[in-house]
Design a protein around this motif. Structure first.
Motif, PDB file in Angstrom:
ATOM      1  N   LYS A 162       0.847  -1.199   0.000  1.00 16.64           N
ATOM      2  CA  LYS A 162       0.000   0.000   0.000  1.00 16.64           C
ATOM      3  C   LYS A 162       0.887   1.256   0.000  1.00 16.64           C
ATOM      4  CE  LYS A 162      -3.857  -2.367   0.322  1.00 16.64           C
ATOM      5  NZ  LYS A 162      -3.906  -3.344   1.351  1.00 16.64           N
ATOM      6  N   THR A 163       0.248   2.387  -0.100  1.00 13.29           N
ATOM      7  CA  THR A 163       0.985   3.654  -0.198  1.00 13.29           C
ATOM      8  C   THR A 163       0.840   4.453   1.097  1.00 13.29           C
ATOM      9  OG1 THR A 163       0.664   3.677  -2.575  1.00 13.29           O
ATOM     10  CG2 THR A 163       1.188   5.780  -1.546  1.00 13.29           C
ATOM     11  N   PHE A 164       1.985   4.871   1.621  1.00 12.92           N
ATOM     12  CA  PHE A 164       2.044   5.597   2.892  1.00 12.92           C
ATOM     13  C   PHE A 164       2.470   7.036   2.597  1.00 12.92           C
ATOM     14  CE2 PHE A 164       4.115   6.823   6.912  1.00 12.92           C
ATOM     15  CZ  PHE A 164       3.186   6.376   7.840  1.00 12.92           C
ATOM     16  N   GLY A 165       1.657   7.989   2.970  1.00 11.52           N
ATOM     17  CA  GLY A 165       1.975   9.392   2.695  1.00 11.52           C
ATOM     18  C   GLY A 165       2.304  10.146   3.962  1.00 11.52           C
ATOM     19  N   ILE A 166       3.475  10.791   3.968  1.00 17.00           N
ATOM     20  CA  ILE A 166       3.802  11.644   5.122  1.00 17.00           C
ATOM     21  C   ILE A 166       3.609  13.098   4.724  1.00 17.00           C
ATOM     22  CG2 ILE A 166       5.302  10.168   6.525  1.00 17.00           C
ATOM     23  CD1 ILE A 166       7.722  11.449   5.088  1.00 17.00           C
ATOM     24  N   VAL A 167       2.858  13.792   5.538  1.00 16.80           N
ATOM     25  CA  VAL A 167       2.675  15.229   5.332  1.00 16.80           C
ATOM     26  C   VAL A 167       3.554  15.910   6.375  1.00 16.80           C
ATOM     27  CG1 VAL A 167       1.029  17.121   5.218  1.00 16.80           C
ATOM     28  CG2 VAL A 167       0.325  14.799   4.531  1.00 16.80           C
ATOM     29  N   GLY A 168       4.681  16.438   5.909  1.00 18.35           N
ATOM     30  CA  GLY A 168       5.713  16.942   6.817  1.00 18.35           C
ATOM     31  C   GLY A 168       6.792  15.888   6.907  1.00 18.35           C
ATOM     32  N   ALA A 169       7.943  16.180   6.283  1.00 21.60           N
ATOM     33  CA  ALA A 169       8.999  15.161   6.227  1.00 21.60           C
ATOM     34  C   ALA A 169      10.226  15.607   7.005  1.00 21.60           C
ATOM     35  CB  ALA A 169       9.337  14.827   4.777  1.00 21.60           C
ATOM     36  N   GLY A 170      10.005  15.999   8.253  1.00 19.31           N
ATOM     37  CA  GLY A 170      11.130  16.271   9.151  1.00 19.31           C
ATOM     38  C   GLY A 170      11.594  14.952   9.752  1.00 19.31           C
TER      39      GLY A 170
ATOM     40  N   GLY B  47       8.659  12.475  10.600  1.00 19.83           N
ATOM     41  CA  GLY B  47       8.050  11.963   9.366  1.00 19.83           C
ATOM     42  C   GLY B  47       8.976  10.961   8.693  1.00 19.83           C
ATOM     43  N   TYR B  48      10.251  11.314   8.647  1.00 25.67           N
ATOM     44  CA  TYR B  48      11.242  10.429   8.017  1.00 25.67           C
ATOM     45  C   TYR B  48      11.312   9.073   8.734  1.00 25.67           C
ATOM     46  CZ  TYR B  48      15.955   8.460   7.582  1.00 25.67           C
ATOM     47  OH  TYR B  48      17.006   7.602   7.457  1.00 25.67           O
ATOM     48  N   LEU B  49      11.415   9.118  10.068  1.00 25.79           N
ATOM     49  CA  LEU B  49      11.542   7.854  10.810  1.00 25.79           C
ATOM     50  C   LEU B  49      10.277   7.013  10.695  1.00 25.79           C
ATOM     51  CD1 LEU B  49      13.451   9.049  14.010  1.00 25.79           C
ATOM     52  CD2 LEU B  49      14.347   7.682  12.119  1.00 25.79           C
ATOM     53  N   THR B  50       9.134   7.676  10.600  1.00 27.55           N
ATOM     54  CA  THR B  50       7.874   6.941  10.442  1.00 27.55           C
ATOM     55  C   THR B  50       7.838   6.288   9.058  1.00 27.55           C
ATOM     56  OG1 THR B  50       6.813   8.584  11.858  1.00 27.55           O
ATOM     57  CG2 THR B  50       5.357   7.119  10.629  1.00 27.55           C
ATOM     58  N   ALA B  51       8.195   7.062   8.040  1.00 27.47           N
ATOM     59  CA  ALA B  51       8.182   6.533   6.669  1.00 27.47           C
ATOM     60  C   ALA B  51       9.177   5.378   6.517  1.00 27.47           C
ATOM     61  CB  ALA B  51       8.517   7.650   5.686  1.00 27.47           C
ATOM     62  N   ARG B  52      10.300   5.497   7.204  1.00 28.83           N
ATOM     63  CA  ARG B  52      11.313   4.440   7.126  1.00 28.83           C
ATOM     64  C   ARG B  52      10.750   3.117   7.657  1.00 28.83           C
ATOM     65  NH1 ARG B  52      17.073   5.181  10.003  1.00 28.83           N
ATOM     66  NH2 ARG B  52      18.003   3.314   9.156  1.00 28.83           N
ATOM     67  N   ARG B  53       9.979   3.235   8.729  1.00 31.74           N
ATOM     68  CA  ARG B  53       9.353   2.038   9.300  1.00 31.74           C
ATOM     69  C   ARG B  53       8.252   1.502   8.379  1.00 31.74           C
ATOM     70  NH1 ARG B  53      12.261   4.545  12.506  1.00 31.74           N
ATOM     71  NH2 ARG B  53      13.093   3.662  14.436  1.00 31.74           N
ATOM     72  N   ALA B  54       7.509   2.408   7.769  1.00 31.23           N
ATOM     73  CA  ALA B  54       6.459   1.973   6.834  1.00 31.23           C
ATOM     74  C   ALA B  54       7.090   1.269   5.630  1.00 31.23           C
ATOM     75  CB  ALA B  54       5.632   3.174   6.384  1.00 31.23           C
ATOM     76  N   LYS B  55       8.221   1.788   5.212  1.00 26.28           N
ATOM     77  CA  LYS B  55       8.956   1.180   4.082  1.00 26.28           C
ATOM     78  C   LYS B  55       9.337  -0.264   4.412  1.00 26.28           C
ATOM     79  CE  LYS B  55      11.522   1.621   0.292  1.00 26.28           C
ATOM     80  NZ  LYS B  55      10.851   1.720  -0.990  1.00 26.28           N
ATOM     81  N   ALA B  56       9.720  -0.491   5.674  1.00 28.21           N
ATOM     82  CA  ALA B  56      10.105  -1.840   6.098  1.00 28.21           C
ATOM     83  C   ALA B  56       8.924  -2.810   6.025  1.00 28.21           C
ATOM     84  CB  ALA B  56      10.670  -1.805   7.514  1.00 28.21           C
ATOM     85  N   PHE B  57       7.711  -2.278   6.028  1.00 27.58           N
ATOM     86  CA  PHE B  57       6.521  -3.123   5.869  1.00 27.58           C
ATOM     87  C   PHE B  57       6.172  -3.342   4.392  1.00 27.58           C
ATOM     88  CE2 PHE B  57       5.800  -1.871  10.282  1.00 27.58           C
ATOM     89  CZ  PHE B  57       5.360  -3.060  10.830  1.00 27.58           C
TER      90      PHE B  57
ATOM     91  N   GLU C  13      16.876   7.702  -0.010  1.00 27.18           N
ATOM     92  CA  GLU C  13      17.043   6.462   0.758  1.00 27.18           C
ATOM     93  C   GLU C  13      15.733   5.672   0.812  1.00 27.18           C
ATOM     94  OE1 GLU C  13      17.966   6.973   4.996  1.00 27.18           O
ATOM     95  OE2 GLU C  13      16.861   5.100   5.219  1.00 27.18           O
ATOM     96  N   LEU C  14      14.631   6.390   0.957  1.00 22.90           N
ATOM     97  CA  LEU C  14      13.321   5.722   1.078  1.00 22.90           C
ATOM     98  C   LEU C  14      12.683   5.450  -0.289  1.00 22.90           C
ATOM     99  CD1 LEU C  14      11.776   7.858   3.972  1.00 22.90           C
ATOM    100  CD2 LEU C  14      12.802   5.600   4.147  1.00 22.90           C
ATOM    101  N   GLN C  15      13.376   5.853  -1.334  1.00 22.81           N
ATOM    102  CA  GLN C  15      12.793   5.814  -2.691  1.00 22.81           C
ATOM    103  C   GLN C  15      11.412   6.458  -2.664  1.00 22.81           C
ATOM    104  OE1 GLN C  15      13.483   1.562  -2.739  1.00 22.81           O
ATOM    105  NE2 GLN C  15      14.519   1.811  -4.703  1.00 22.81           N
ATOM    106  N   ALA C  16      11.349   7.568  -1.951  1.00 26.57           N
ATOM    107  CA  ALA C  16      10.066   8.260  -1.761  1.00 26.57           C
ATOM    108  C   ALA C  16       9.848   9.270  -2.880  1.00 26.57           C
ATOM    109  CB  ALA C  16      10.062   8.981  -0.421  1.00 26.57           C
ATOM    110  N   GLU C  17       8.606   9.445  -3.253  1.00 28.53           N
ATOM    111  CA  GLU C  17       8.248  10.476  -4.235  1.00 28.53           C
ATOM    112  C   GLU C  17       7.847  11.737  -3.494  1.00 28.53           C
ATOM    113  OE1 GLU C  17       5.364   9.878  -7.605  1.00 28.53           O
ATOM    114  OE2 GLU C  17       5.480   7.863  -6.794  1.00 28.53           O
ATOM    115  N   LEU C  18       8.439  12.863  -3.871  1.00 31.44           N
ATOM    116  CA  LEU C  18       8.040  14.149  -3.291  1.00 31.44           C
ATOM    117  C   LEU C  18       6.900  14.696  -4.148  1.00 31.44           C
ATOM    118  CD1 LEU C  18       8.819  16.279  -1.118  1.00 31.44           C
ATOM    119  CD2 LEU C  18      10.262  17.355  -2.853  1.00 31.44           C
ATOM    120  N   VAL C  19       5.742  14.883  -3.554  1.00 33.66           N
ATOM    121  CA  VAL C  19       4.568  15.303  -4.336  1.00 33.66           C
ATOM    122  C   VAL C  19       3.860  16.455  -3.634  1.00 33.66           C
ATOM    123  CG1 VAL C  19       4.167  13.022  -5.378  1.00 33.66           C
ATOM    124  CG2 VAL C  19       3.104  13.577  -3.185  1.00 33.66           C
ATOM    125  N   GLU C  20       2.961  17.100  -4.360  1.00 30.96           N
ATOM    126  CA  GLU C  20       2.124  18.147  -3.755  1.00 30.96           C
ATOM    127  C   GLU C  20       1.081  17.475  -2.863  1.00 30.96           C
ATOM    128  OE1 GLU C  20       2.560  21.404  -4.009  1.00 30.96           O
ATOM    129  OE2 GLU C  20       4.282  21.098  -5.344  1.00 30.96           O
TER     130      GLU C  20
END
Ligand code: MLT
Length: 323
Positions: A142-150, A153-163, A183-190
């Protein structure tokens, strides 16, 4: 005369160490009485707070001897940092020390929502054995969106990536080649794109004039049908009536809130919804984070009182007044 006033509950070895060096006035309920707080702060060189003490411009003026205000935590919305800076006072805070704990809570909330863990727990404890009723969804793929990537946000997304989740990030202060995003292969989007595509939206925004009320009715309408919404940041970035409506009309699949627009909140309709998880602003409340936060803030207050620069200061690291 005390050197340091602590107006909220902060304890542990670091505070004991402060006491061995300085005269500390520990009044953990003082934040509830602004008049008494203003009186007590008058003769102190340092004030240590969490998120409940309103450090207003008038409190800053009352603290005529203040050289440092220590905010044991990351959010600065309860501190008038401009007034402190204008008065030559250092505002020290602890930007990273509770980030892991908040990230772990956000992930716990996501899994709890996806698998109905709190509802299944309540149901089973009441004597039922409803396996089919609690058929949930995997977060894998699934897709995990972080609003605010400080940091949080980064540490949360990193854990979501591990899932095994895909990561979307929205943050006006980042560029697409940011190392964390790479590192997270994350897309920066609006924001609109993130809301339209994310199965889970996790909010990691500070409370600022630009973010207050950001999650309003239009933003919830823009979210993917059945999406999960998680807020471990600040309550006032969400319009609670709009969130309630989005949950009641089925637009959202569920929501988990650790923070509220008013804390503590009044019991209302959110509390009655089965697909809502509510916790009392406990993101930073782990033994590890509390130890790290207390250690860091006591260290910085000690440094400033000893005439050294703060390691984590908001505007200035040394006071304009003699320490
Ligand atoms: C923070 O801003 O550090 C957290 O919300 C926790 C707190 O304020 O105590």
């Amino acid at each position: 005369m005390p050197d340091i006033l602590i107006s909220e509950a902060i304890q542990g070895a670091a505070v004991d160490a402060l006491r061995s060096r300085f005269d500390v006035l520990y009044q953990p309920a003082l934040w509830e009485s602004p008049g008494a707080l203003a009186k007590a702060v008058r003769c102190c060189r340092a004030l240590i707070v969490r998120n409940q003490t309103p450090v207003t411009a008038s409190l800053v003026v009352a603290g005529k001897e203040l050289v440092v205000i220590g905010r044991a935590g990351v959010g600065l919305d309860n501190v008038d940092t401009r007034a402190a800076d204008d008065a030559g006072i250092v505002v020290a805070f602890t930007p990273d020390q509770n980030a892991i704990s908040v990230a772990e809570l956000a992930i716990g909330m996501m899994l709890s929502l996806a698998r109905f863990i709190p509802a299944a727990d309540r149901d089973t404890k009441s004597g039922n054995w409803n396996r089919h009723r609690f058929t949930g969804a995997e977060v894998y793929g699934k897709t995990f969106g972080i609003v605010g990537a400080g940091k949080i946000g980064y540490l949360t997304a990193r854990r979501a990536k591990a899932f095994g989740m895909r990561i979307l990030a929205c943050d006006p202060f980042l560029s697409p080649d940011n190392t964390m995003l790479c590192e997270l292969q994350a897309e920066l989007v609006e924001l609109d794109e993130l809301l339209a595509r994310a199965d889970v939206v996790s909010c990691h925004l500070p409370s600022t004039p630009l973010t207050v009320g950001m999650f309003d009715a239009a933003r919830f309408r823009a979210m993917k049908s059945g999406a999960l919404f998680i807020n471990t940041a600040r309550g006032n970035v969400v319009s609670e009536p709009a969130l309630l409506e989005a949950l009641k009309n089925g637009r959202l699949g569920g929501a988990a809130l650790d923070v509220r627009s008013k804390e503590p909140p009044q019991i209302g309709e959110l509390e009655a919804l089965p697909n809502v998880i509510l916790t009392p602003h406990i993101g930073a409340f782990t033994h590890e984070a509390q130890d790290r936060v207390a250690t860091a803030i006591c260290r910085d207050v000690t440094r400033v009182l000893d005439g050294m620069p703060a390691m984590n200061a908001v505007h200035r690291a040394v006071p304009a007044r003699p320490a």
